[in-house]
Design a protein around this motif. Sequence first.
Motif, PDB file in Angstrom:
ATOM      1  N   TRP A 185      38.074  26.474  56.148  1.00 54.08           N
ATOM      2  CA  TRP A 185      36.906  26.967  55.423  1.00 54.08           C
ATOM      3  C   TRP A 185      36.865  28.494  55.445  1.00 54.08           C
ATOM      4  O   TRP A 185      37.174  29.127  56.460  1.00 54.08           O
ATOM      5  CB  TRP A 185      35.619  26.407  56.023  1.00 54.08           C
ATOM      6  N   ASP A 193      28.423  19.391  50.799  1.00 56.55           N
ATOM      7  CA  ASP A 193      28.381  18.933  49.413  1.00 56.55           C
ATOM      8  C   ASP A 193      26.969  18.529  49.016  1.00 56.55           C
ATOM      9  O   ASP A 193      26.491  18.848  47.918  1.00 56.55           O
ATOM     10  CB  ASP A 193      29.335  17.754  49.213  1.00 56.55           C
ATOM     11  N   ARG A 195      28.812  25.204  48.579  1.00 60.04           N
ATOM     12  CA  ARG A 195      30.267  25.108  48.352  1.00 60.04           C
ATOM     13  C   ARG A 195      30.592  25.666  46.983  1.00 60.04           C
ATOM     14  O   ARG A 195      29.965  25.319  45.976  1.00 60.04           O
ATOM     15  CB  ARG A 195      30.709  23.661  48.464  1.00 60.04           C
TER      16      ARG A 195
END
Length: 323
Positions: A227, A265, A320
């Motif tokens: 990430w 998400d 995201r």
Amino acid sequence: MAEITLDVCQLQAFAEVGYQVAGGGGAHGAMAALRRVVPLDAYEFVAFDPATGRHRSVVADGHRRIDRDAAEEYTGLAAYRTAMATRAPVRMPEPGTERYFRRHLAPFGWRAGLTAPLFLSEGRYTGLLHLASRDAFPRLTGALVAAVSPMLAHVTDLTRCVIDPVGLPRDFRAVAFDRLGTRREVPGHETSAALWDDPAMAGFARAFIDSRELSRHGRWLGRDGRWHEVRLLRAGVGYQGAVQGAIAAERLCPLPYDLTGRELDVLTRVAAGDSNPQIAAALVLSVRTVTTHLEHIFAKLGCDSRTRLTTKALAEGLCRLDV
């Protein structure tokens, strides 16, 4: 013309050239200083763009611009190869340059030309400086231009022609993009290999450039499986920042608040204004599963409403990024 001799006036002129290049006077200020000791009637700076491997005219005065294919034409001459090998100016017309001279200089009344390759002091090539005169250049012209060329090389250094964005932390690695997807280094920041090598990033940057957003901040799962915290900012790129572009910057950063990828998400969809059924359909989950994820997200972020959750997610770049 009088012969050029080395004297204090030349040292003063050279100091002024450096001051003009570094202090914002740019090419015209630098060349005005150089004209005190080098008799010339016209000049043109041609920059080498390492992002495209091609040359193009960027600044000219009294000189018809030798742009597009003509800017590349000179690089096909043996004189160019000699100049690159010796790092010394080449006079025109000399053997091998006659045709080029007849096409681009003689029709405008110039009797003499001189082209200097521009290398920074650390040895990196940035472009060419074309000089033209209605009379023959004095004998020492080439030596004087060669001496000052490392300073003038900064004028054609396109790797530095990115307007440094305000507010980008120094520990972010970065890449600048224009709408065509051309990538450039960003002064003051390490180049991000993750962004540079990702084929989708140029399109993502182009969509940002075409949007009305001033900046974008979020999380990105790179091709390396890790990430990254990513920021996008508007910036001018190209010569003197004249082309609309964007800077994409990233740093490795594990997901905060112990969030999982799936929770990120869901949080991203909440921030976009989706309802639980809409989130379930988009992520191919049951509504019950979405509700459970939201309960965990509320607890981890310490929020008690979707409004506060959205505000926190946008402020801290927790959504995201869909690259």
